[in-house]
Design a protein around this motif. Structure first.
Motif, PDB file in Angstrom:
ATOM      1  N   ILE A  54       0.838  -1.199   0.000  1.00 29.63           N
ATOM      2  CA  ILE A  54       0.000   0.000   0.000  1.00 29.63           C
ATOM      3  C   ILE A  54       0.875   1.250   0.000  1.00 29.63           C
ATOM      4  O   ILE A  54       0.626   2.207  -0.754  1.00 29.63           O
ATOM      5  CB  ILE A  54      -0.964  -0.010   1.200  1.00 29.63           C
ATOM      6  CG1 ILE A  54      -2.013  -1.110   1.018  1.00 29.63           C
ATOM      7  CG2 ILE A  54      -1.644   1.338   1.382  1.00 29.63           C
ATOM      8  CD1 ILE A  54      -2.858  -1.379   2.245  1.00 29.63           C
ATOM      9  N   ALA A  58       1.146   4.100  -2.913  1.00 26.88           N
ATOM     10  CA  ALA A  58       0.936   5.532  -2.656  1.00 26.88           C
ATOM     11  C   ALA A  58       2.127   6.350  -3.130  1.00 26.88           C
ATOM     12  O   ALA A  58       1.961   7.412  -3.739  1.00 26.88           O
ATOM     13  CB  ALA A  58       0.700   5.751  -1.164  1.00 26.88           C
ATOM     14  N   ARG A  59       3.335   5.852  -2.880  1.00 25.41           N
ATOM     15  CA  ARG A  59       4.527   6.553  -3.379  1.00 25.41           C
ATOM     16  C   ARG A  59       4.542   6.614  -4.896  1.00 25.41           C
ATOM     17  O   ARG A  59       4.955   7.609  -5.475  1.00 25.41           O
ATOM     18  CB  ARG A  59       5.793   5.871  -2.890  1.00 25.41           C
ATOM     19  CG  ARG A  59       6.072   6.104  -1.448  1.00 25.41           C
ATOM     20  CD  ARG A  59       7.370   5.446  -1.068  1.00 25.41           C
ATOM     21  NE  ARG A  59       7.697   5.686   0.310  1.00 25.41           N
ATOM     22  CZ  ARG A  59       8.754   5.205   0.901  1.00 25.41           C
ATOM     23  NH1 ARG A  59       9.583   4.434   0.232  1.00 25.41           N
ATOM     24  NH2 ARG A  59       8.996   5.458   2.167  1.00 25.41           N
ATOM     25  N   GLY A  61       1.910   6.664  -6.806  1.00 23.88           N
ATOM     26  CA  GLY A  61       0.904   7.647  -7.202  1.00 23.88           C
ATOM     27  C   GLY A  61       1.380   9.080  -7.025  1.00 23.88           C
ATOM     28  O   GLY A  61       1.162   9.929  -7.891  1.00 23.88           O
ATOM     29  N   PHE A  62       2.046   9.350  -5.918  1.00 23.81           N
ATOM     30  CA  PHE A  62       2.512  10.708  -5.668  1.00 23.81           C
ATOM     31  C   PHE A  62       3.795  11.033  -6.414  1.00 23.81           C
ATOM     32  O   PHE A  62       4.027  12.167  -6.795  1.00 23.81           O
ATOM     33  CB  PHE A  62       2.730  10.940  -4.165  1.00 23.81           C
ATOM     34  CG  PHE A  62       1.452  10.979  -3.391  1.00 23.81           C
ATOM     35  CD1 PHE A  62       0.445  11.869  -3.704  1.00 23.81           C
ATOM     36  CD2 PHE A  62       1.249  10.106  -2.338  1.00 23.81           C
ATOM     37  CE1 PHE A  62      -0.734  11.898  -2.997  1.00 23.81           C
ATOM     38  CE2 PHE A  62       0.073  10.127  -1.611  1.00 23.81           C
ATOM     39  CZ  PHE A  62      -0.929  11.019  -1.944  1.00 23.81           C
TER      40      PHE A  62
END
Length: 98
Positions: A54, A58-59, A61-62
């Motif tokens: 997860i 997230a990394r 995505g950012f």
């Protein structure tokens, strides 16, 4: 050279192939506790790997905007490899123990 291979093949086939029978193979007394510990370790490791997956997603995505996508995709690949190793190792030990 070919005669050497033939001689070696004759020696190997002449050896007795009497393999001893080790029996049924039963788990020692108290082995259930060991499998319980293995189960807890597996679920703990998989939980950590899910959280890592997860976080890596997230990394990704950012960080995708700044061009770091390959680095984050590599992290996801390593985490998925960890999931495969943890799952396979527990399955292999469970299969051999029963």
């Amino acid at each position: 050279m070919l005669s050497l291979v033939n001689d070696l093949a004759q020696v190997v086939t002449a050896l007795p192939m009497d393999v001893p029978n080790p029996g049924k193979g039963e788990a020692p007394p108290g082995f259930e506790r060991f499998t319980d510990i293995l189960g807890w370790a597996k679920w703990l490791a998989l939980g950590v790997l899910v959280v890592s997956l997860i976080a890596a997603g997230a990394r990704l995505g950012f960080g995708g905007r700044s061009g770091d996508g390959e680095e984050h995709a590599g992290r996801i690949g390593r985490v998925l490899l960890g999931v495969i190793i943890v799952s396979a190792s527990f399955s292999l030990v469970s299969f051999l123990a029963t």
